[in-house]
Enzyme design. Structure first.
Site, short mmCIF file in Angstrom:
data_model
loop_
_atom_site.label_atom_id
_atom_site.label_comp_id
_atom_site.label_asym_id
_atom_site.label_seq_id
_atom_site.Cartn_x
_atom_site.Cartn_y
_atom_site.Cartn_z
N HIS A 126 24.92 -8.72 -0.78
CA HIS A 126 23.95 -7.66 -0.49
C HIS A 126 23.81 -6.78 -1.72
O HIS A 126 24.50 -6.96 -2.71
CB HIS A 126 24.36 -6.83 0.73
CG HIS A 126 25.52 -5.90 0.50
ND1 HIS A 126 25.61 -4.68 1.09
CD2 HIS A 126 26.64 -6.02 -0.25
CE1 HIS A 126 26.74 -4.07 0.73
NE2 HIS A 126 27.38 -4.88 -0.07
N CYS B 20 26.81 -1.21 -6.94
CA CYS B 20 26.33 -1.82 -5.69
C CYS B 20 24.80 -1.93 -5.66
O CYS B 20 24.26 -2.60 -4.78
CB CYS B 20 26.83 -1.03 -4.49
SG CYS B 20 28.62 -1.11 -4.30
N HIS C 69 25.65 -8.54 -5.13
CA HIS C 69 27.10 -8.69 -5.22
C HIS C 69 27.58 -9.11 -3.84
O HIS C 69 26.87 -8.99 -2.86
CB HIS C 69 27.79 -7.41 -5.70
CG HIS C 69 27.74 -6.29 -4.72
ND1 HIS C 69 26.60 -5.51 -4.52
CD2 HIS C 69 28.67 -5.80 -3.87
CE1 HIS C 69 26.84 -4.61 -3.59
NE2 HIS C 69 28.09 -4.76 -3.18
N HIS D 8 30.94 -9.86 -0.82
CA HIS D 8 32.21 -9.43 -0.23
C HIS D 8 32.76 -10.53 0.66
O HIS D 8 32.02 -11.33 1.23
CB HIS D 8 32.02 -8.17 0.62
CG HIS D 8 31.56 -6.98 -0.15
ND1 HIS D 8 32.39 -6.25 -0.96
CD2 HIS D 8 30.34 -6.40 -0.24
CE1 HIS D 8 31.70 -5.26 -1.50
NE2 HIS D 8 30.45 -5.33 -1.09
N ASP E 264 27.11 -15.49 7.58
CA ASP E 264 28.08 -16.10 6.66
C ASP E 264 27.35 -16.84 5.54
O ASP E 264 26.46 -17.65 5.78
CB ASP E 264 28.98 -17.07 7.42
CG ASP E 264 30.12 -17.59 6.55
OD1 ASP E 264 30.62 -16.82 5.71
OD2 ASP E 264 30.50 -18.76 6.73
N HIS E 265 27.75 -16.53 4.31
CA HIS E 265 27.16 -17.10 3.10
C HIS E 265 25.66 -16.84 3.02
O HIS E 265 24.89 -17.70 2.60
CB HIS E 265 27.49 -18.60 2.97
CG HIS E 265 28.91 -18.83 2.57
ND1 HIS E 265 29.93 -18.81 3.49
CD2 HIS E 265 29.47 -19.04 1.37
CE1 HIS E 265 31.08 -19.03 2.85
NE2 HIS E 265 30.83 -19.16 1.56
N GLU F 270 34.99 -4.29 4.38
CA GLU F 270 34.20 -4.76 3.25
C GLU F 270 35.14 -5.22 2.13
O GLU F 270 34.89 -6.21 1.46
CB GLU F 270 33.29 -3.63 2.75
CG GLU F 270 32.41 -4.02 1.59
CD GLU F 270 31.52 -2.89 1.16
OE1 GLU F 270 30.39 -2.79 1.68
OE2 GLU F 270 31.95 -2.10 0.30
#
Length: 136
Positions: free
Chosen positions: A14, A33, A39, A41, A79-80, A125
């Site tokens: 995100h 960010c 980037h 997490h 996810d991903h 996070e």
């Protein structure tokens, strides 16, 4: 009342960026960010439900069923993925961890079995940054 927590994991990218602000203001407020190239997490999601144990099973909720619900209604969608671009339930929202926790609550709450209440969402996070949400 008994509280039961299931932990799931997902990875997602995100960026924190307010489209109403200049790039300079975004970088000032969000720092790295706001990176234009995103980037990511490695998130840890704790979903806590509450209820009374069933007389026949002793369970508040079948944990396999709870895991299936979390995966079907949340993990498979995030996810991903790029939270800003790929996730319909994050559309038109700033993709902060706070907003993501609220969106996850909204995805899960209507899916829970009868007699089971969503108590809280805890979303890590990073190992040092997490949010908790307990509904409105």
């Amino acid at each position: 009342m008994v509280y039961l927590t299931r932990v799931e994991h997902f990875n997602a990218a995100h960026k924190l960026y307010n489209p109403n602000w200049s790039q300079e203001q975004n970088e000032q407020v969000f720092g790295k960010c706001a990176n234009q190239n995103w980037h990511g997490h490695n998130y840890e999601l704790y979903v806590t439900v509450k209820g009374r144990p069933n007389r026949d099973t002793g369970f508040v909720c079948d944990v396999k069923e709870l895991s299936r619900i979390i995966n079907q209604y949340v993990i498979e969608h995030i996810d991903h993925k790029n939270l800003n671009v790929d996730v319909p339930f994050m559309k038109d929202q700033l993709c902060s961890t706070e907003n993501l926790a609220i969106a996850i609550w909204k995805q899960l709450q209507p899916q829970l079995p009868a007699g089971v209440q969503l108590h809280g969402i805890k979303l890590y996070e990073t190992p040092r940054i997490f949010v908790e949400y307990f509904g409105e």
